[in-house]
Write an enzyme that holds these catalytic residues in place. Structure first.
Site, PDB file in Angstrom:
ATOM      1  N   ASN A   1       0.722  88.471 111.078  1.00 26.73           N
ATOM      2  CA  ASN A   1      -1.085  88.575 110.930  1.00 26.73           C
ATOM      3  C   ASN A   1      -0.266  87.407 110.367  1.00 26.73           C
ATOM      4  O   ASN A   1      -1.621  86.833 110.378  1.00 26.73           O
ATOM      5  CB  ASN A   1      -1.322  89.562 109.564  1.00 26.73           C
TER       6      ASN A   1
ATOM      7  N   ASN B   1      -5.411  91.436 100.610  1.00 22.07           N
ATOM      8  CA  ASN B   1      -4.089  91.671 101.319  1.00 22.07           C
ATOM      9  C   ASN B   1      -4.673  92.770 102.789  1.00 22.07           C
ATOM     10  O   ASN B   1      -5.949  92.617 102.606  1.00 22.07           O
ATOM     11  CB  ASN B   1      -3.954  93.391 100.561  1.00 22.07           C
TER      12      ASN B   1
ATOM     13  N   HIS C   1      -4.287  95.990 104.795  1.00 20.93           N
ATOM     14  CA  HIS C   1      -3.353  97.688 104.980  1.00 20.93           C
ATOM     15  C   HIS C   1      -3.292  98.330 106.193  1.00 20.93           C
ATOM     16  O   HIS C   1      -4.825  98.634 106.635  1.00 20.93           O
ATOM     17  CB  HIS C   1      -3.584  98.394 103.621  1.00 20.93           C
TER      18      HIS C   1
ATOM     19  N   GLY D   1       5.376  88.677 110.228  1.00 18.44           N
ATOM     20  CA  GLY D   1       4.159  87.346 110.114  1.00 18.44           C
ATOM     21  C   GLY D   1       3.559  87.864 111.517  1.00 18.44           C
ATOM     22  O   GLY D   1       3.269  86.761 111.625  1.00 18.44           O
TER      23      GLY D   1
ATOM     24  N   ARG E   1       6.630  93.352  98.405  1.00 15.21           N
ATOM     25  CA  ARG E   1       6.823  93.712  97.382  1.00 15.21           C
ATOM     26  C   ARG E   1       5.149  94.323  96.172  1.00 15.21           C
ATOM     27  O   ARG E   1       4.106  93.430  96.889  1.00 15.21           O
ATOM     28  CB  ARG E   1       7.419  91.974  97.134  1.00 15.21           C
TER      29      ARG E   1
ATOM     30  N   ASP F   1      -3.527  99.208  96.845  1.00  9.30           N
ATOM     31  CA  ASP F   1      -4.051  99.315  98.414  1.00  9.30           C
ATOM     32  C   ASP F   1      -5.329 100.046  97.521  1.00  9.30           C
ATOM     33  O   ASP F   1      -6.213 100.710  98.705  1.00  9.30           O
ATOM     34  CB  ASP F   1      -3.200 100.284  99.355  1.00  9.30           C
TER      35      ASP F   1
ATOM     36  N   LEU G   1       3.074  93.983  93.456  1.00  8.93           N
ATOM     37  CA  LEU G   1       1.991  93.303  92.436  1.00  8.93           C
ATOM     38  C   LEU G   1       2.134  93.691  90.958  1.00  8.93           C
ATOM     39  O   LEU G   1       1.245  94.640  91.530  1.00  8.93           O
ATOM     40  CB  LEU G   1       1.649  92.056  92.894  1.00  8.93           C
TER      41      LEU G   1
ATOM     42  N   ARG H   1      10.364  91.953  87.406  1.00 11.83           N
ATOM     43  CA  ARG H   1       9.415  91.874  88.228  1.00 11.83           C
ATOM     44  C   ARG H   1       8.625  90.431  87.936  1.00 11.83           C
ATOM     45  O   ARG H   1       7.929  89.634  88.534  1.00 11.83           O
ATOM     46  CB  ARG H   1       8.648  93.434  88.245  1.00 11.83           C
TER      47      ARG H   1
HETATM   48  C1  GRF Z   1       0.931  95.134 108.770  1.00 13.57           C
HETATM   49  O1  GRF Z   1       1.086  95.865 110.128  1.00 13.57           O
HETATM   50  C2  GRF Z   1       0.258  95.165 107.764  1.00 13.57           C
HETATM   51  O2  GRF Z   1      -1.114  95.929 107.443  1.00 13.57           O
HETATM   52  C3  GRF Z   1       1.108  95.818 106.658  1.00 13.57           C
HETATM   53  O3  GRF Z   1       2.723  95.133 106.869  1.00 13.57           O
HETATM   54  C4  GRF Z   1       2.349  94.739 108.373  1.00 13.57           C
HETATM   55  C5  GRF Z   1       2.709  93.489 108.513  1.00 13.57           C
HETATM   56  O4  GRF Z   1       3.026  92.854 109.934  1.00 13.57           O
HETATM   57  N1  GRF Z   1       1.075  95.593 104.910  1.00 13.57           N
HETATM   58  P1  GRF Z   1       2.811  91.589 110.562  1.00 13.57           P
HETATM   59  O5  GRF Z   1       4.444  91.179 109.480  1.00 13.57           O
HETATM   60  O6  GRF Z   1       2.085  90.700 109.634  1.00 13.57           O
HETATM   61  O7  GRF Z   1       3.600  91.923 111.550  1.00 13.57           O
END
Ligand code: GRF
Length: 221
Positions: free
Chosen positions: A16, A109, A111, A14, A93, A147, A95, A67
């Site tokens: 991000n 999202n 990526h 987490g 997961r 993606d 979706l 799912r």
């Molecule tokens: C990030 O690299 C994001 O781009 C990818 O999963 C990772 C998550 O990292 N989808 P965090 O849990 O936010 O540290």
């Protein structure tokens, strides 16, 4: 004015999520972090939520027969909390189109590649193998194809000669933490005009994050 009620879906660390929380608390992002949902009870991101007084819930996918049943539970949790926007941030997961369409244009999202290059997994290893000179991350609106979807913000990093997956991933994560708050802010402020699969952003919108080390390796005529 309170920001748009936003949920962040996670499966792990987490970082991000943390960047989004910090940006909202600092007034740099017009969203309200209202809920964190993890499909794993041991995700550290849940602890980050608690530390900031944000509601945190676990919806464990293993407790559901399909799912669709998992996503129905997820959807119920989001709606009960009055969520308006949903950010996927390391949510591991896939979706279904049912969930994605229900949250169309309200689901973001991040990526870890410069889409449309390297959708899917192992993006850093693939960028290294391809000999890419640049790599990065993309925040986009989610569409049913994995993606894929209108791009909001991208972050660019150099790929260095001595990079391994870990060093490259760490550099990309630095720009991820800058990009996600920018993208969520644009959506939360209603600054993004969405027309099918095209988005239009204000001319002055900050939609590109350059890693500071890019300049050291670039030829700038
Ligand atoms: C990030 O690299 C994001 O781009 C990818 O999963 C990772 C998550 O990292 N989808 P965090 O849990 O936010 O540290």
């Amino acid at each position: 004015m309170a920001g748009r009620r936003t949920a962040v879906l996670i499966s792990g660390s987490g970082s991000n999520l943390q960047a989004l929380i910090d940006a909202c608390e600092a007034g740099r992002c017009a969203a309200e972090m209202a809920l964190v949902v993890s499909n794993r009870a041991d995700a550290f991101g849940l602890e980050r939520a608690r530390r900031h007084g944000i509601a945190a819930e676990v919806v464990d996918h293993r407790g559901f027969a399909s799912r669709e049943a998992f996503e129905a539970a997820l959807d119920a949790v989001l709606r009960q909390a009055g969520i308006e926007l949903v950010c996927l941030a390391g949510f591991m997961r896939v979706l279904t189109s049912g969930f994605v369409e229900a949250w169309r244009d309200r689901l973001l999202n991040i990526h870890p590649s410069l889409l449309p290059a390297f959708p899917g997994l192992d993006t850093h290893a693939r960028a290294l193998r391809a000999g890419s000179r640049v790599h990065g991350c993309t925040v986009h609106l989610v569409r049913p194809t994995l993606d894929d979807g209108p791009i909001l913000v991208q972050g660019v990093v150099p790929v260095l000669a001595d990079d391994a997956v870990a060093s490259l991933a760490a550099r990309v994560l630095e720009v991820e933490h800058r990009c996600y708050p920018l993208a969520l802010d644009l959506v939360a402020r209603g600054a993004v005009r969405i027309d099918g699969d095209r988005v239009t952003l204000p001319r002055d919108a900050r939609t590109l994050v350059l890693h500071p080390e890019l300049a050291d390796h670039a030829f700038q005529p």
